[in-house]
Enzyme design. Sequence first.
Site, PDB file in Angstrom:
ATOM      1  N   THR A  61       0.902  -1.484   0.009  1.00  0.00           N
ATOM      2  CA  THR A  61       0.105   0.112   0.079  1.00  0.00           C
ATOM      3  C   THR A  61       0.837   1.225   0.036  1.00  0.00           C
ATOM      4  O   THR A  61       0.407   2.536  -0.014  1.00  0.00           O
ATOM      5  CB  THR A  61      -0.936  -0.063   1.041  1.00  0.00           C
ATOM      6  OG1 THR A  61       0.108  -0.141   2.393  1.00  0.00           O
ATOM      7  CG2 THR A  61      -1.779  -0.934   1.094  1.00  0.00           C
ATOM      8  N   TYR A 124       1.177   1.561  -7.642  1.00  0.00           N
ATOM      9  CA  TYR A 124       0.242   1.175  -6.990  1.00  0.00           C
ATOM     10  C   TYR A 124      -1.253   0.645  -7.288  1.00  0.00           C
ATOM     11  O   TYR A 124      -1.707  -0.410  -7.334  1.00  0.00           O
ATOM     12  CB  TYR A 124       0.039   1.905  -5.765  1.00  0.00           C
ATOM     13  CG  TYR A 124      -1.072   1.662  -4.921  1.00  0.00           C
ATOM     14  CD1 TYR A 124      -1.108   0.490  -4.120  1.00  0.00           C
ATOM     15  CD2 TYR A 124      -2.179   2.428  -4.778  1.00  0.00           C
ATOM     16  CE1 TYR A 124      -2.067   0.053  -3.434  1.00  0.00           C
ATOM     17  CE2 TYR A 124      -3.484   2.094  -4.057  1.00  0.00           C
ATOM     18  CZ  TYR A 124      -3.235   0.793  -3.279  1.00  0.00           C
ATOM     19  OH  TYR A 124      -4.576   0.552  -2.482  1.00  0.00           O
TER      20      TYR A 124
END
Length: 281
Positions: A61, A124
């Site tokens: 993350t 991401y």
Amino acid sequence: MKIFVVGANGQLGREIKRQFQDKYELFLHGTDTLNITNSDAVDTAIAKVKPDVVINAAAYTNVEKAEEDCDNAFQVNAIGAENLATSCKKHDSKLVHISTDYVFDGTKDKPYEEFDLHNPLSIYGRSKSLGEKLIEQVGGKYFILRTSWLYGDGNNFVRTMLRLSREKSEISVVGDQYGTPTYTKDLCWAIEKAMCTTFYGVYHASNEGSCSWYEFAKEIMTAAKCKTIIKSLTTAEYPVKAKRPMNSVMENRMLKLRGLNTMRPWQEALKDYLEHECQQL
């Protein structure tokens, strides 16, 4: 019901344990006990338990770090997701996979719905997008829940703002990126509602309403009765490596259509969090 949780040491994983431990038989795994990028390890662990539900709360993350650590981001967020989906299909387990608003580019002037096309801006976002696509290709009994701006038991924006408020009289926060803060408690409610059905597919699961990071910070200060002044910055004034969507607000369309939406307004959820989880800070 047997529930197998990966990412058990993260914010969401800890909330799942808190809410589910008295209701279900839990099998909790962090990165120290299960490497989801290893397909054999995943299949061995799931075959041993034969869970009714596998919840994938594991993710890479760190949005900024992912720009330079591309392979690891894709290994965890895409290959790891595929490994879990493959094993779940093999052993007839339901899969609940947590995804993100960052699969979108933020150019839409209305909230994103489940059927809107992906166009991620960052590594991401790309890795999470691929994870979704690989799960869909594998098939089986899966729920993909996209959430946003998550906070709970761990390091997060709310706790950062509270910490900074004790250190500074003024904080500058980006004011032109919009999304929806989401409390892990509320996301757990959505997970539980979905996993007890056979309504498989893609869902948006964020708290109701929207705000900018600046507005979020101001609400935190107001609700926590802090006197720190919040100033608004533009994205251009706060340079970062990874591009963020300017508007990643999502509509919980499918939860509502299925009669499963339990998500509160974000301001109400925030007050609950501050009252019950941040008193000691």
